[in-house]
Design a protein around this motif. Structure first.
Motif, PDB file in Angstrom:
ATOM      1  N   LEU A  33      -0.823  -3.953  14.164  1.00 14.83           N
ATOM      2  CA  LEU A  33       0.359  -3.434  13.473  1.00 14.83           C
ATOM      3  C   LEU A  33       0.042  -2.153  12.725  1.00 14.83           C
ATOM      4  CD1 LEU A  33       2.151  -6.646  12.171  1.00 14.83           C
ATOM      5  CD2 LEU A  33       2.474  -5.399  14.300  1.00 14.83           C
ATOM      6  N   VAL A  34      -1.124  -2.093  12.120  1.00 11.21           N
ATOM      7  CA  VAL A  34      -1.538  -0.855  11.455  1.00 11.21           C
ATOM      8  C   VAL A  34      -1.683   0.259  12.496  1.00 11.21           C
ATOM      9  CG1 VAL A  34      -3.415   0.280  10.204  1.00 11.21           C
ATOM     10  CG2 VAL A  34      -2.602  -1.949   9.453  1.00 11.21           C
ATOM     11  N   SER A  35      -2.269  -0.055  13.622  1.00 13.10           N
ATOM     12  CA  SER A  35      -2.421   0.938  14.694  1.00 13.10           C
ATOM     13  C   SER A  35      -1.067   1.431  15.191  1.00 13.10           C
ATOM     14  CB  SER A  35      -3.208   0.352  15.866  1.00 13.10           C
ATOM     15  OG  SER A  35      -4.520   0.063  15.472  1.00 13.10           O
ATOM     16  N   GLU A  84      10.156   8.489   9.388  1.00 16.16           N
ATOM     17  CA  GLU A  84      10.427   7.058   9.522  1.00 16.16           C
ATOM     18  C   GLU A  84       9.387   6.319  10.377  1.00 16.16           C
ATOM     19  OE1 GLU A  84      14.488   6.993  10.930  1.00 16.16           O
ATOM     20  OE2 GLU A  84      15.231   7.145   8.878  1.00 16.16           O
ATOM     21  N   MET A  85       8.128   6.653  10.179  1.00 13.15           N
ATOM     22  CA  MET A  85       7.073   6.026  10.989  1.00 13.15           C
ATOM     23  C   MET A  85       6.971   4.525  10.729  1.00 13.15           C
ATOM     24  SD  MET A  85       5.741   8.316   8.615  1.00 13.15           S
ATOM     25  CE  MET A  85       4.952   8.199   7.032  1.00 13.15           C
ATOM     26  N   LEU A  86       7.168   4.103   9.497  1.00 12.34           N
ATOM     27  CA  LEU A  86       7.120   2.676   9.184  1.00 12.34           C
ATOM     28  C   LEU A  86       8.453   2.015   9.534  1.00 12.34           C
ATOM     29  CD1 LEU A  86       5.540   0.303   8.054  1.00 12.34           C
ATOM     30  CD2 LEU A  86       6.297   0.946   5.776  1.00 12.34           C
ATOM     31  N   THR A  87       9.546   2.656   9.154  1.00 13.29           N
ATOM     32  CA  THR A  87      10.876   2.108   9.420  1.00 13.29           C
ATOM     33  C   THR A  87      11.075   1.847  10.916  1.00 13.29           C
ATOM     34  OG1 THR A  87      11.760   3.288   7.513  1.00 13.29           O
ATOM     35  CG2 THR A  87      13.351   2.530   9.145  1.00 13.29           C
ATOM     36  N   GLU A  92       9.407  -3.738  16.076  1.00 13.48           N
ATOM     37  CA  GLU A  92       8.301  -4.128  16.955  1.00 13.48           C
ATOM     38  C   GLU A  92       7.276  -4.975  16.207  1.00 13.48           C
ATOM     39  OE1 GLU A  92       4.998  -2.235  20.009  1.00 13.48           O
ATOM     40  OE2 GLU A  92       6.607  -0.951  19.263  1.00 13.48           O
ATOM     41  N   MET A  93       7.059  -4.654  14.934  1.00  9.43           N
ATOM     42  CA  MET A  93       6.119  -5.442  14.131  1.00  9.43           C
ATOM     43  C   MET A  93       6.608  -6.882  14.003  1.00  9.43           C
ATOM     44  SD  MET A  93       5.468  -2.660  11.147  1.00  9.43           S
ATOM     45  CE  MET A  93       3.939  -3.193  10.433  1.00  9.43           C
TER      46      MET A  93
END
Length: 111
Positions: A33-35, A84-87, A92-93
């Motif tokens: 998920l971090v990747s 919005e890289m996290l959003t 998918e996460m």
């Protein structure tokens, strides 16, 4: 006079260690998920992407970035649109984590 009824449930669902299965699922997906978020993070120097961290606490898995300018890159400013890289990674996460939990529960329950 008291009336008491006792019901005892049995079977794999009630003897399995569900909490451990969920913890194993979280451990399996933490790094991927971090990747995933890192892959969506814009890279000039690479510092912002390298600062993503994950923490597993019980059934909660969090992904954070404590870099001072991370919120500006994520949400944008008056001058530029947020990336919005996290959003964009959240759906998918969630899917990956849910699938990992289902796989671990299936293994735990022998099914």
């Amino acid at each position: 006079m008291d009336v008491q009824i006792t019901v005892t449930f049995s079977g794999k669902l009630f003897t399995a260690n569900v909490d451990q299965a969920i913890a194993r699922a979280g451990q399996k997906v933490q790094r991927p998920l971090v990747s995933l978020v890192q892959s969506k993070t814009p890279k000039r120097s690479g510092h912002l992407a390298s600062q993503w961290l994950s923490q597993l606490s019980g059934n909660a898995l969090s992904v954070t970035n404590l870099t001072k300018y991370a919120p500006f890159v994520e949400y944008g400013t008056k001058r530029f649109k947020g990336r919005e890289m996290l959003t964009k990674s959240v759906p998918e996460m969630v899917d990956r984590y849910q699938k990992a939990i289902a796989d671990e529960l299936k293994a735990e329950l022998g099914g």
